[in-house]
Design a protein around this motif. Structure first.
Motif, PDB file in Angstrom:
ATOM      1  N   ILE A   1      16.315  -2.704   2.731  1.00 51.70           N
ATOM      2  CA  ILE A   1      15.161  -1.831   2.916  1.00 51.70           C
ATOM      3  C   ILE A   1      14.022  -2.690   3.458  1.00 51.70           C
ATOM      4  CG2 ILE A   1      13.505  -0.306   1.786  1.00 51.70           C
ATOM      5  CD1 ILE A   1      15.691   0.332  -0.260  1.00 51.70           C
ATOM      6  N   GLN A   2      13.618  -2.381   4.678  1.00 50.20           N
ATOM      7  CA  GLN A   2      12.638  -3.211   5.363  1.00 50.20           C
ATOM      8  C   GLN A   2      11.258  -2.557   5.342  1.00 50.20           C
ATOM      9  OE1 GLN A   2      13.858  -5.305   9.014  1.00 50.20           O
ATOM     10  NE2 GLN A   2      12.016  -4.529   9.987  1.00 50.20           N
ATOM     11  N   TYR A   3      10.230  -3.377   5.248  1.00 49.16           N
ATOM     12  CA  TYR A   3       8.859  -2.898   5.355  1.00 49.16           C
ATOM     13  C   TYR A   3       8.043  -3.946   6.095  1.00 49.16           C
ATOM     14  CZ  TYR A   3       8.504  -5.772   1.093  1.00 49.16           C
ATOM     15  OH  TYR A   3       8.577  -6.780   0.169  1.00 49.16           O
ATOM     16  N   ILE A   4       6.877  -3.543   6.554  1.00 49.83           N
ATOM     17  CA  ILE A   4       6.066  -4.400   7.425  1.00 49.83           C
ATOM     18  C   ILE A   4       4.728  -4.684   6.767  1.00 49.83           C
ATOM     19  CG2 ILE A   4       4.893  -4.554   9.663  1.00 49.83           C
ATOM     20  CD1 ILE A   4       7.111  -2.788  10.822  1.00 49.83           C
ATOM     21  N   GLN A   5       4.339  -5.951   6.819  1.00 58.83           N
ATOM     22  CA  GLN A   5       3.018  -6.373   6.358  1.00 58.83           C
ATOM     23  C   GLN A   5       2.253  -6.988   7.531  1.00 58.83           C
ATOM     24  OE1 GLN A   5       1.733  -6.589   2.507  1.00 58.83           O
ATOM     25  NE2 GLN A   5       2.549  -4.731   3.400  1.00 58.83           N
ATOM     26  N   ARG A   6       0.927  -6.769   7.519  1.00 61.61           N
ATOM     27  CA  ARG A   6       0.067  -7.267   8.591  1.00 61.61           C
ATOM     28  C   ARG A   6      -1.092  -8.049   8.005  1.00 61.61           C
ATOM     29  NH1 ARG A   6       1.823  -2.131   9.793  1.00 61.61           N
ATOM     30  NH2 ARG A   6       2.978  -1.927  11.772  1.00 61.61           N
TER      31      ARG A   6
ATOM     32  N   LEU B   1       8.480  -2.186  -7.405  1.00 66.95           N
ATOM     33  CA  LEU B   1       8.527  -3.437  -8.162  1.00 66.95           C
ATOM     34  C   LEU B   1       9.279  -4.506  -7.381  1.00 66.95           C
ATOM     35  CD1 LEU B   1       7.894  -4.910 -10.830  1.00 66.95           C
ATOM     36  CD2 LEU B   1      10.036  -3.998 -11.741  1.00 66.95           C
ATOM     37  N   ASN B   2      10.390  -4.111  -6.745  1.00 68.40           N
ATOM     38  CA  ASN B   2      11.176  -5.070  -5.971  1.00 68.40           C
ATOM     39  C   ASN B   2      10.404  -5.620  -4.775  1.00 68.40           C
ATOM     40  OD1 ASN B   2      14.432  -3.436  -6.361  1.00 68.40           O
ATOM     41  ND2 ASN B   2      13.204  -4.627  -7.777  1.00 68.40           N
ATOM     42  N   MET B   3       9.479  -4.822  -4.256  1.00 69.59           N
ATOM     43  CA  MET B   3       8.704  -5.287  -3.104  1.00 69.59           C
ATOM     44  C   MET B   3       7.846  -6.497  -3.440  1.00 69.59           C
ATOM     45  SD  MET B   3       7.538  -1.757  -1.279  1.00 69.59           S
ATOM     46  CE  MET B   3       8.636  -0.902  -0.133  1.00 69.59           C
ATOM     47  N   ALA B   4       7.574  -6.688  -4.729  1.00 73.53           N
ATOM     48  CA  ALA B   4       6.779  -7.843  -5.147  1.00 73.53           C
ATOM     49  C   ALA B   4       7.652  -9.059  -5.444  1.00 73.53           C
ATOM     50  CB  ALA B   4       5.950  -7.486  -6.375  1.00 73.53           C
ATOM     51  N   GLY B   5       8.962  -8.978  -5.141  1.00 71.07           N
ATOM     52  CA  GLY B   5       9.811 -10.149  -5.235  1.00 71.07           C
ATOM     53  C   GLY B   5      10.844 -10.146  -6.333  1.00 71.07           C
ATOM     54  N   GLY B   6      10.872  -9.164  -7.194  1.00 71.62           N
ATOM     55  CA  GLY B   6      11.852  -9.129  -8.280  1.00 71.62           C
ATOM     56  C   GLY B   6      12.019  -7.718  -8.789  1.00 71.62           C
TER      57      GLY B   6
ATOM     58  N   LYS C   1       0.833  -1.202   0.000  1.00 70.29           N
ATOM     59  CA  LYS C   1       0.000   0.000   0.000  1.00 70.29           C
ATOM     60  C   LYS C   1       0.871   1.257   0.000  1.00 70.29           C
ATOM     61  CE  LYS C   1      -3.749  -0.260   2.295  1.00 70.29           C
ATOM     62  NZ  LYS C   1      -4.765  -0.322   3.393  1.00 70.29           N
ATOM     63  N   GLY C   2       0.591   2.141  -0.941  1.00 73.52           N
ATOM     64  CA  GLY C   2       1.337   3.388  -1.030  1.00 73.52           C
ATOM     65  C   GLY C   2       2.516   3.343  -1.971  1.00 73.52           C
ATOM     66  N   TYR C   3       2.843   2.166  -2.511  1.00 76.34           N
ATOM     67  CA  TYR C   3       3.960   2.019  -3.446  1.00 76.34           C
ATOM     68  C   TYR C   3       3.412   1.543  -4.793  1.00 76.34           C
ATOM     69  CZ  TYR C   3       7.197   2.544   0.444  1.00 76.34           C
ATOM     70  OH  TYR C   3       7.899   3.024   1.510  1.00 76.34           O
ATOM     71  N   ASP C   4       3.475   2.403  -5.772  1.00 80.34           N
ATOM     72  CA  ASP C   4       2.885   2.133  -7.079  1.00 80.34           C
ATOM     73  C   ASP C   4       3.888   1.403  -7.965  1.00 80.34           C
ATOM     74  OD1 ASP C   4       1.592   2.082  -9.473  1.00 80.34           O
ATOM     75  OD2 ASP C   4       1.301   4.242  -9.650  1.00 80.34           O
ATOM     76  N   ALA C   5       3.704   0.112  -8.142  1.00 78.94           N
ATOM     77  CA  ALA C   5       4.626  -0.687  -8.960  1.00 78.94           C
ATOM     78  C   ALA C   5       4.458  -0.413 -10.445  1.00 78.94           C
ATOM     79  CB  ALA C   5       4.429  -2.176  -8.675  1.00 78.94           C
ATOM     80  N   LEU C   6       3.341   0.189 -10.855  1.00 77.83           N
ATOM     81  CA  LEU C   6       3.159   0.497 -12.266  1.00 77.83           C
ATOM     82  C   LEU C   6       4.037   1.660 -12.716  1.00 77.83           C
ATOM     83  CD1 LEU C   6      -0.706   0.055 -12.724  1.00 77.83           C
ATOM     84  CD2 LEU C   6       1.136  -1.604 -13.055  1.00 77.83           C
ATOM     85  N   LYS C   7       4.501   2.474 -11.776  1.00 77.25           N
ATOM     86  CA  LYS C   7       5.404   3.574 -12.144  1.00 77.25           C
ATOM     87  C   LYS C   7       6.732   3.058 -12.688  1.00 77.25           C
ATOM     88  CE  LYS C   7       3.568   7.314  -9.264  1.00 77.25           C
ATOM     89  NZ  LYS C   7       3.865   8.264  -8.161  1.00 77.25           N
ATOM     90  N   PRO C   8       7.429   2.170 -11.972  1.00 78.71           N
ATOM     91  CA  PRO C   8       8.694   1.678 -12.531  1.00 78.71           C
ATOM     92  C   PRO C   8       8.517   0.880 -13.812  1.00 78.71           C
ATOM     93  CG  PRO C   8       8.167   0.522 -10.487  1.00 78.71           C
ATOM     94  CD  PRO C   8       7.236   1.687 -10.581  1.00 78.71           C
TER      95      PRO C   8
ATOM     96  N   ASP D   1      -3.188  -7.373   4.656  1.00 81.94           N
ATOM     97  CA  ASP D   1      -2.383  -6.835   3.556  1.00 81.94           C
ATOM     98  C   ASP D   1      -2.181  -7.939   2.520  1.00 81.94           C
ATOM     99  OD1 ASP D   1      -2.121  -4.361   4.790  1.00 81.94           O
ATOM    100  OD2 ASP D   1      -0.253  -4.929   5.801  1.00 81.94           O
ATOM    101  N   ASP D   2      -2.232  -7.559   1.248  1.00 84.20           N
ATOM    102  CA  ASP D   2      -2.194  -8.568   0.180  1.00 84.20           C
ATOM    103  C   ASP D   2      -0.963  -9.451   0.265  1.00 84.20           C
ATOM    104  OD1 ASP D   2      -4.571  -7.637  -0.805  1.00 84.20           O
ATOM    105  OD2 ASP D   2      -3.682  -6.419  -2.402  1.00 84.20           O
ATOM    106  N   LEU D   3       0.216  -8.832   0.459  1.00 85.69           N
ATOM    107  CA  LEU D   3       1.445  -9.616   0.452  1.00 85.69           C
ATOM    108  C   LEU D   3       1.546 -10.510   1.686  1.00 85.69           C
ATOM    109  CD1 LEU D   3       3.627  -9.792  -1.694  1.00 85.69           C
ATOM    110  CD2 LEU D   3       5.047  -8.270  -0.314  1.00 85.69           C
ATOM    111  N   TYR D   4       1.074  -9.998   2.833  1.00 81.81           N
ATOM    112  CA  TYR D   4       1.070 -10.831   4.045  1.00 81.81           C
ATOM    113  C   TYR D   4       0.233 -12.080   3.806  1.00 81.81           C
ATOM    114  CZ  TYR D   4       0.161 -12.389   8.835  1.00 81.81           C
ATOM    115  OH  TYR D   4       0.053 -13.144   9.982  1.00 81.81           O
ATOM    116  N   ASP D   5      -0.973 -11.903   3.281  1.00 86.96           N
ATOM    117  CA  ASP D   5      -1.875 -13.032   3.091  1.00 86.96           C
ATOM    118  C   ASP D   5      -1.337 -14.014   2.049  1.00 86.96           C
ATOM    119  OD1 ASP D   5      -3.519 -11.845   4.949  1.00 86.96           O
ATOM    120  OD2 ASP D   5      -4.898 -10.990   3.472  1.00 86.96           O
ATOM    121  N   TYR D   6      -0.729 -13.467   0.983  1.00 86.07           N
ATOM    122  CA  TYR D   6      -0.189 -14.336  -0.073  1.00 86.07           C
ATOM    123  C   TYR D   6       0.993 -15.150   0.447  1.00 86.07           C
ATOM    124  CZ  TYR D   6       1.943 -15.720  -4.510  1.00 86.07           C
ATOM    125  OH  TYR D   6       2.491 -16.436  -5.549  1.00 86.07           O
ATOM    126  N   TYR D   7       1.905 -14.492   1.157  1.00 80.35           N
ATOM    127  CA  TYR D   7       3.058 -15.210   1.679  1.00 80.35           C
ATOM    128  C   TYR D   7       2.651 -16.213   2.759  1.00 80.35           C
ATOM    129  CZ  TYR D   7       6.522 -12.371  -0.796  1.00 80.35           C
ATOM    130  OH  TYR D   7       7.304 -11.772  -1.755  1.00 80.35           O
TER     131      TYR D   7
END
Length: 416
Positions: free
Chosen positions: A302-307, A395-400, A29-36, A310-316
């Motif tokens: 670079i660390q970030y927190i998921q709860r 983009l990197n926050m999604a794993g690559g 949330k708050g990081y737009d991967a479509l920009k990169p 959150d989409d990434l928390y639930d997916y992982y």
């Protein structure tokens, strides 16, 4: 197979670049991967001298239309882009790994290599989504007029294959043998890779970067209160740490002694990179000549927190289950993640190099310094090319990253 077929090095001429449009805009949330990814497309069109292909998975309703709207709003001429709609796993959007693998021979003929695909060890053989994602590389290659195919049941991903273009493949032993093909010996994997890629030598790097390793195995470290710190990747690929930048030159990430002293994660990365250096410093090309070795900084953490929620928390959480492979319980309140950052995950495309940068307002100045050092290292490795550093953190926050998301191909075409 003709003994003249070879897989060109990425530093050689390219004709096409394939990408998969992201099915969502914000992995965090708050990081737009479509920009990169939009900036990658823009630069490829303006400076890459290639045909750009974008696949929009039809299993995600309205994805192609939203893709076109996003690019048009950014001032990009979508009429010069080839849009496709091959079905595949919507979560498999890093096209480097299952995109088209086109080899060429001296007469301008092409051969498509079709290794097996397991979504990084997640799917069993013949699962529906696994087969769809494996097929898309063939569909893309056939769309370029490449019809001759050699297939293999050996699992392999494009992000873990680096070619010098002259008979040598570099990949990670722990990934290719133990993680992707656990029923095979190293000798069996090597024999099959030599067959399908028509190489004379394989440079086996021992292990991937620690924070690019399969996060499902175990946490990287723990906070003072015991909260586990987890990597955001399960790829374990060489394109995060070691790349061919010329037929005779290898670029390898580096962790300094000072950095290694700051955390157990950096210390383990240094151990693994030092082991990789031992291998590449002794490696030779197909003619027995040693490679030049250049170094580039390893990126900062670079660390970030998921709860929960959150989409990434639930997916992982779905991928890991109730516990990591080492028995560590899944954290029920917060997931502390390290972004899959790397300065080695760059794309080379004719006169263009697309690198990655990370510093943003409020971050430690050391990250800004590393960005500058990495840009200088890329410019030194590619002195005659335009280096563009993409703000790729989302983009990197999604794993690559940039290299993971793109798949460059060379297909000889008759002039006129």
């Amino acid at each position: 197979m003709s003994n003249t077929f070879r897989y060109p090095g990425e530093f050689e001429p390219q004709t096409d670049v394939f990408v998969e449009w992201l099915p969502y805009g914000e992995p965090i949330k708050g990081y737009d991967a479509l920009k990169p990814v939009t900036e990658v497309v823009r630069n490829l069109i303006e400076f890459g001298d290639v045909q750009v292909h974008i696949n929009c998975c039809p299993m995600v309703e309205g994805l192609e239309q939203s893709c076109k709207e996003t690019l048009s709003a950014a001032g990009i001429d979508i009429d010069v882009i080839d849009f496709t709609s091959y079905p595949e796993d919507p979560n498999s959007f890093y096209f480097r790994d299952n995109g088209p693998n086109v080899m060429v021979d001296d007469a301008g003929n092409t051969l498509v290599v079709n290794p097996s695909w397991s979504f990084y060890g997640r799917y069993e053989k013949n699962e529906g989504l696994r087969d769809l994602s494996r097929q898309i590389g063939l569909h893309a290659a056939i769309g370029l007029g490449c019809y001759d195919i050699v297939s293999s049941d050996m699992v392999s991903e494009g992000g873990d294959r680096e070619f010098d273009g002259a008979g040598v493949l570099m990949c990670i032993e722990d990934t290719e043998v133990r993680k992707r093909n656990p029923g095979c010996t190293k000798e069996q994997v090597e024999e099959e890779f030599k067959r399908i890629w028509n190489v004379e030598k394989i440079i086996w790097l021992p292990q991937p970067l620690y924070d690019d390793d399969d996060f499902r195995m175990a946490p990287l470290d723990y906070e003072a209160d015991g909260t586990p710190i987890v990597g955001a990747s399960f790829a374990a690929h060489t394109d995060e740490m070691c790349r061919f930048v010329a037929r005779d030159t290898i670029l390898l990430a580096e962790v300094t002694e000072e950095e290694a002293a700051t955390s157990p994660i950096s210390a383990e990365n240094k151990r693994r990179l030092d082991a990789a250096y031992e291998v590449v410093s002794k490696a030779t090309d197909a003619n027995g000549n040693p490679y030049k070795i250049l170094r580039i900084p390893a990126s900062g953490h670079i660390q970030y927190i998921q709860r929960p929620g959150d989409d990434l928390y639930d997916y992982y959480h779905e991928l890991v289950g109730d516990a990591f492979m080492d028995g560590t319980p899944w954290p029920e309140d917060e997931l502390h993640l390290f972004g899959a950052t790397s300065y080695c995950n760059f794309l080379v495309c004719n006169g263009l190099v697309l690198g990655q940068r990370y510093w943003q307002e409020g971050m430690d100045e050391s990250i800004k310094e590393k960005d500058a050092q990495a840009e200088a290292a890329l410019q030194a490795a590619f002195p005659d090319r335009k280096v563009v550093m993409i703000d790729s953190l989302a983009l990197n926050m999604a794993g690559g990253g940039v290299h993971c998301w793109t798949k460059n191909v060379y297909v000889p075409r008759a002039e006129g």
